[in-house]
Write a protein that holds these residues in place. Structure first.
Motif, PDB file in Angstrom:
ATOM      1  N   TYR A 161      -2.607  12.942  -3.402  1.00 31.66           N
ATOM      2  CA  TYR A 161      -1.857  14.039  -2.569  1.00 31.66           C
ATOM      3  C   TYR A 161      -0.802  13.663  -2.770  1.00 31.66           C
ATOM      4  CZ  TYR A 161      -5.647  17.018  -1.758  1.00 31.66           C
ATOM      5  OH  TYR A 161      -7.256  17.864  -1.731  1.00 31.66           O
ATOM      6  N   PRO A 162       0.660  13.810  -2.666  1.00 30.97           N
ATOM      7  CA  PRO A 162       1.241  13.162  -2.877  1.00 30.97           C
ATOM      8  C   PRO A 162       1.567  12.752  -0.787  1.00 30.97           C
ATOM      9  CG  PRO A 162       1.826  16.144  -2.663  1.00 30.97           C
ATOM     10  CD  PRO A 162       0.683  15.301  -2.770  1.00 30.97           C
ATOM     11  N   HIS A 163       0.839  12.733   0.407  1.00 33.18           N
ATOM     12  CA  HIS A 163       0.770  11.674   0.978  1.00 33.18           C
ATOM     13  C   HIS A 163       0.789  10.446   1.153  1.00 33.18           C
ATOM     14  CE1 HIS A 163      -3.137  13.118   2.060  1.00 33.18           C
ATOM     15  NE2 HIS A 163      -2.807  12.397   2.360  1.00 33.18           N
ATOM     16  N   GLN A 164      -0.297  10.375  -0.296  1.00 30.23           N
ATOM     17  CA  GLN A 164      -1.103   8.723  -0.543  1.00 30.23           C
ATOM     18  C   GLN A 164      -0.696   8.242  -2.020  1.00 30.23           C
ATOM     19  OE1 GLN A 164      -4.815  11.656  -2.142  1.00 30.23           O
ATOM     20  NE2 GLN A 164      -6.115  10.771  -0.814  1.00 30.23           N
ATOM     21  N   LEU A 165       0.967   8.616  -1.681  1.00 35.81           N
ATOM     22  CA  LEU A 165       1.901   8.170  -2.691  1.00 35.81           C
ATOM     23  C   LEU A 165       2.468   7.385  -2.107  1.00 35.81           C
ATOM     24  CD1 LEU A 165       1.957  10.357  -5.771  1.00 35.81           C
ATOM     25  CD2 LEU A 165       0.034   8.725  -5.341  1.00 35.81           C
ATOM     26  N   SER A 166       3.331   6.194  -3.094  1.00 33.05           N
ATOM     27  CA  SER A 166       4.323   5.772  -2.209  1.00 33.05           C
ATOM     28  C   SER A 166       6.066   6.652  -2.498  1.00 33.05           C
ATOM     29  CB  SER A 166       4.702   4.236  -3.017  1.00 33.05           C
ATOM     30  OG  SER A 166       4.536   4.171  -4.715  1.00 33.05           O
ATOM     31  N   GLY A 167       7.004   6.496  -1.935  1.00 35.63           N
ATOM     32  CA  GLY A 167       8.059   7.024  -2.351  1.00 35.63           C
ATOM     33  C   GLY A 167       8.765   7.056  -3.590  1.00 35.63           C
ATOM     34  N   GLY A 168       8.353   5.843  -4.714  1.00 38.96           N
ATOM     35  CA  GLY A 168       8.787   5.253  -5.306  1.00 38.96           C
ATOM     36  C   GLY A 168       8.041   6.382  -6.491  1.00 38.96           C
ATOM     37  N   MET A 169       6.549   6.494  -6.314  1.00 41.29           N
ATOM     38  CA  MET A 169       5.568   7.281  -7.269  1.00 41.29           C
ATOM     39  C   MET A 169       6.158   8.305  -6.663  1.00 41.29           C
ATOM     40  SD  MET A 169       2.235   4.722  -5.949  1.00 41.29           S
ATOM     41  CE  MET A 169       1.309   5.310  -7.576  1.00 41.29           C
ATOM     42  N   ARG A 170       6.098   9.055  -5.785  1.00 40.85           N
ATOM     43  CA  ARG A 170       6.520   9.935  -5.510  1.00 40.85           C
ATOM     44  C   ARG A 170       7.418  10.804  -6.470  1.00 40.85           C
ATOM     45  NH1 ARG A 170       5.461   9.625  -0.197  1.00 40.85           N
ATOM     46  NH2 ARG A 170       7.160   9.296   0.576  1.00 40.85           N
ATOM     47  N   GLN A 171       8.642  10.042  -6.337  1.00 35.42           N
ATOM     48  CA  GLN A 171       9.822  10.802  -7.387  1.00 35.42           C
ATOM     49  C   GLN A 171       9.808  10.367  -8.540  1.00 35.42           C
ATOM     50  OE1 GLN A 171      12.108  12.341  -6.559  1.00 35.42           O
ATOM     51  NE2 GLN A 171      13.545  11.168  -5.032  1.00 35.42           N
ATOM     52  N   ARG A 172       8.773   9.478  -8.912  1.00 32.98           N
ATOM     53  CA  ARG A 172       7.900   9.839 -10.916  1.00 32.98           C
ATOM     54  C   ARG A 172       6.648  10.816 -10.677  1.00 32.98           C
ATOM     55  NH1 ARG A 172       8.301   4.568 -14.005  1.00 32.98           N
ATOM     56  NH2 ARG A 172       8.857   3.196 -12.715  1.00 32.98           N
ATOM     57  N   VAL A 173       6.763  11.506  -9.863  1.00 34.80           N
ATOM     58  CA  VAL A 173       5.977  12.768  -9.714  1.00 34.80           C
ATOM     59  C   VAL A 173       7.273  13.688 -10.400  1.00 34.80           C
ATOM     60  CG1 VAL A 173       4.671  14.437  -8.995  1.00 34.80           C
ATOM     61  CG2 VAL A 173       4.202  11.992  -8.442  1.00 34.80           C
ATOM     62  N   MET A 174       7.976  13.926  -9.197  1.00 37.93           N
ATOM     63  CA  MET A 174       9.211  15.103  -9.455  1.00 37.93           C
ATOM     64  C   MET A 174       9.716  14.505 -11.050  1.00 37.93           C
ATOM     65  SD  MET A 174       9.394  16.911  -7.106  1.00 37.93           S
ATOM     66  CE  MET A 174      10.390  17.867  -7.460  1.00 37.93           C
TER      67      MET A 174
END
Length: 332
Positions: free
Chosen positions: A156-169
């Motif tokens: 889930y998004p909250h389980q990822l770091s900010g950089g990982m979330r941005q890579r998902v985007m």
């Protein structure tokens, strides 16, 4: 060469009880295949509004009042008028031909869906012919493309770091192989090390896949490093547009010179830095002449009464009365 994206005389207003706010005022911009065009300016200058207008994501009270956005992909036999698209044609175009990476990845991702489900939603909507197995395979390929491990798909998004979330985007933006990706301050909330990782990954992906990028930020020093060309926006307009190297070495508009003088370099001699005095104008009030006149150290009488548009000056385009007659240069 025909631009992949062509913006002409774009105007966007926000309707308020007190009257319209003219957030974008007559912007012209070309983006060529494979290049990175940076858009920079202070908060409130119209950068994000321009991005939403280009991608047809404006919501009330904002609305497009004039201008056009034209798209010319590799396989298009004729230009596509993005501003004329409606209904299913607009839904098919958006994300398939031109996608967007939104500011704030945590807010852009659905907090109650796993990453794999959010990526697969794209294929449900735009590639319905893919089987379930093909969608799962494609999700794995996208995560690998942006340097994320397979386990991220189950997170889930909250389980990822900010950089990982941005890579998902970024993976979501590239899922359908678009020709243009619009990125609205994609690294603002990240620390400098993660920011560097994201920018290096973006450069490699752009080299491999050949898509063009419109990169929006308030950080001019960042754009000077990564951009092919830079558009400097002020009060809803582009006041200078040109090659990033030329803009750094010889800024023409006083506002550009002021932005460049606001941050230090690592190699130059120590010297005092000065901010730009004053504040941007109220865009709900009609502007007579140059919007930067009240803050400019080079102001002349015609600046407060006569409008000025972009014109070529020494390899860049600049909207400034300093070049209408004497062609004198402004330096930082």
């Amino acid at each position: 060469m025909t631009p992949v994206l062509q913006v002409r005389n774009l105007h966007v207003d926000y309707e308020t009880a007190a009257g319209p706010v003219h957030a974008v005022r007559g912007v012209d911009l070309d983006v060529h295949r494979g290049e990175l065009v940076g858009i920079v300016g202070e908060s409130g200058c119209g950068k994000t509004t321009l991005a939403y207008a280009i991608t047809r994501l404006l919501r009330a009270p904002a609305h497009l009042t004039a201008g056009s956005v034209t798209f010319q992909g590799v396989h298009d036999t004729a230009p596509v008028s993005v501003t004329a698209l409606t209904g299913s044609a607009l839904r098919k175009f958006r994300w398939d031909r031109m996608s967007m990476v939104f500011q704030g990845a945590m807010n852009a991702l659905n907090p109650v869906q796993r990453v794999s489900a959010q990526l697969q939603d794209l294929f449900h909507a735009h590639r319905p012919q893919l089987t379930k197995a093909e969608r799962r395979t494609r999700v794995g390929e996208l995560l690998d493309l942006v340097g994320l491990p397979e386990r991220v798909a189950r997170s889930y998004p909250h389980q990822l770091s900010g950089g990982m979330r941005q890579r998902v985007m970024i993976a979501m933006a590239l899922a359908l192989d678009p020709d243009v990706v619009v990125m609205d301050e994609p690294t603002t909330a990240l620390d400098v090390l993660v920011q560097r990782e994201i920018l290096d990954a973006l450069a490699e992906l752009r080299r491999r896949l050949g898509f063009a990028v419109v990169f929006i930020t308030h950080d001019l020093s960042l754009l000077l490093e990564i951009s092919d060309r830079i558009a400097v926006m002020y009060a809803g307009r582009v006041v200078e547009l040109g090659d990033s190297v030329k803009l750094r070495e010889n800024p023409r508009h006083p506002y550009t010179a002021g932005l460049l003088n606001a941050f230090p370099t690592l190699r130059s001699e120590r010297r005092d830095r000065h901010g730009i005095p004053g504040h941007p104008p109220d865009l709900a009030v009609p502007i007579a002449g140059c919007a930067f006149a009240d803050r400019c150290g080079f102001v002349r009488p015609e600046c407060t009464t006569t409008d000025v548009t972009l014109r070529p000056v020494g390899g860049t385009d600049v909207a400034c009365h300093l070049y209408t007659a004497e062609r004198q240069e402004v330096s930082g």
